[in-house]
Design a protein around this motif. Structure first.
Motif, PDB file in Angstrom:
ATOM      1  N   UNK A  12       0.823  -1.212   0.000  1.00 39.53           N
ATOM      2  CA  UNK A  12       0.000   0.000   0.000  1.00 39.53           C
ATOM      3  C   UNK A  12       0.858   1.263   0.000  1.00 39.53           C
ATOM      4  N   UNK A  13       1.964   1.221   0.724  1.00 42.07           N
ATOM      5  CA  UNK A  13       2.861   2.386   0.783  1.00 42.07           C
ATOM      6  C   UNK A  13       3.530   2.652  -0.563  1.00 42.07           C
ATOM      7  N   UNK A  14       3.764   1.597  -1.350  1.00 43.30           N
ATOM      8  CA  UNK A  14       4.481   1.735  -2.622  1.00 43.30           C
ATOM      9  C   UNK A  14       3.563   1.916  -3.821  1.00 43.30           C
ATOM     10  N   UNK A  15       2.247   1.771  -3.620  1.00 49.81           N
ATOM     11  CA  UNK A  15       1.327   1.824  -4.752  1.00 49.81           C
ATOM     12  C   UNK A  15      -0.013   2.411  -4.318  1.00 49.81           C
ATOM     13  N   UNK A  16      -0.689   3.023  -5.249  1.00 54.97           N
ATOM     14  CA  UNK A  16      -2.030   3.534  -4.972  1.00 54.97           C
ATOM     15  C   UNK A  16      -3.100   2.567  -5.488  1.00 54.97           C
ATOM     16  N   UNK A  17      -2.672   1.395  -5.942  1.00 56.27           N
ATOM     17  CA  UNK A  17      -3.604   0.417  -6.490  1.00 56.27           C
ATOM     18  C   UNK A  17      -4.355  -0.324  -5.390  1.00 56.27           C
ATOM     19  N   UNK A  18      -5.485  -0.894  -5.759  1.00 57.91           N
ATOM     20  CA  UNK A  18      -6.215  -1.773  -4.855  1.00 57.91           C
ATOM     21  C   UNK A  18      -5.408  -3.042  -4.649  1.00 57.91           C
ATOM     22  N   UNK A  19      -5.698  -3.729  -3.563  1.00 56.03           N
ATOM     23  CA  UNK A  19      -4.988  -4.953  -3.239  1.00 56.03           C
ATOM     24  C   UNK A  19      -6.007  -5.965  -2.740  1.00 56.03           C
ATOM     25  N   UNK A  20      -5.841  -7.205  -3.146  1.00 58.24           N
ATOM     26  CA  UNK A  20      -6.716  -8.263  -2.659  1.00 58.24           C
ATOM     27  C   UNK A  20      -5.846  -9.376  -2.083  1.00 58.24           C
ATOM     28  N   UNK A  21      -6.272  -9.913  -0.954  1.00 53.66           N
ATOM     29  CA  UNK A  21      -5.597 -11.056  -0.353  1.00 53.66           C
ATOM     30  C   UNK A  21      -6.482 -12.264  -0.602  1.00 53.66           C
ATOM     31  N   UNK A  22      -5.966 -13.203  -1.399  1.00 54.56           N
ATOM     32  CA  UNK A  22      -6.700 -14.442  -1.694  1.00 54.56           C
ATOM     33  C   UNK A  22      -6.317 -15.501  -0.676  1.00 54.56           C
TER      34      UNK A  22
END
Length: 154
Positions: free
Chosen positions: A31-41
């Motif tokens: 999150x700190x390195x990107x403004x993209x969404x993230x999903x944990x599968x």
């Protein structure tokens, strides 16, 4: 077009004992390195519950905003709900980073009719024979797709 990047995190026995803590750390770093969404599968409902609890209580001074993906979160607004999603599947319109804790490669979760756009895959490998064997299978699979592969021993 650049190759999809896949990073394998091979956990030591010590890191594996704090598996959920490592997931929180990796999530915060992404999150700190990107403004993209993230999903944990993840593979199962129990792990989703554990992740949900630990992400809220990750640090006494902060938390990682997230939401468990459920039926009321439609495919069209999945990316706008929270910066981090927890799920056993990829929503059809997801775009962003995937932390994969499952035995299967991320591509197995992408339906042919979906608009999923994965920008990066972070694979977690535990230090047991089963997880290592699954990690090798996933590595070979991604290698055949000509993805850019890196691995880190942590």
């Amino acid at each position: 077009m650049s190759k999809l990047k896949v990073s394998f995190y091979v956990l030591s026995a010590n890191k594996a004992q704090d598996f959920l803590g490592f997931i929180c750390q990796l999530t915060q770093t992404a999150l700190n390195k990107s403004s993209q969404s993230l999903i944990i599968l993840t593979d199962n409902e129990e792990r989703l519950i554990e992740l949900d609890e630990v992400l809220w209580a990750n640090d006494a001074a902060s938390f990682i905003p997230h939401q468990r993906l459920s039926a009321e979160v439609s495919a069209s607004n999945a990316n706008s709900v929270a910066p981090v999603l927890l799920s056993q599947q990829l929503p059809p319109n997801f775009s962003g980073i995937v932390i994969n804790t499952t035995a299967r490669p991320v591509n197995d979760f992408i339906a042919a009719t979906s608009n999923v756009l994965v920008s990066r895959i972070l694979e977690i490998i535990l230090p047991d024979d089963t997880s290592v064997a699954q990690g090798r299978q996933k590595y070979k699979y991604y290698q055949q797709l000509d993805y850019e592969l890196t691995h880190f021993k942590v």
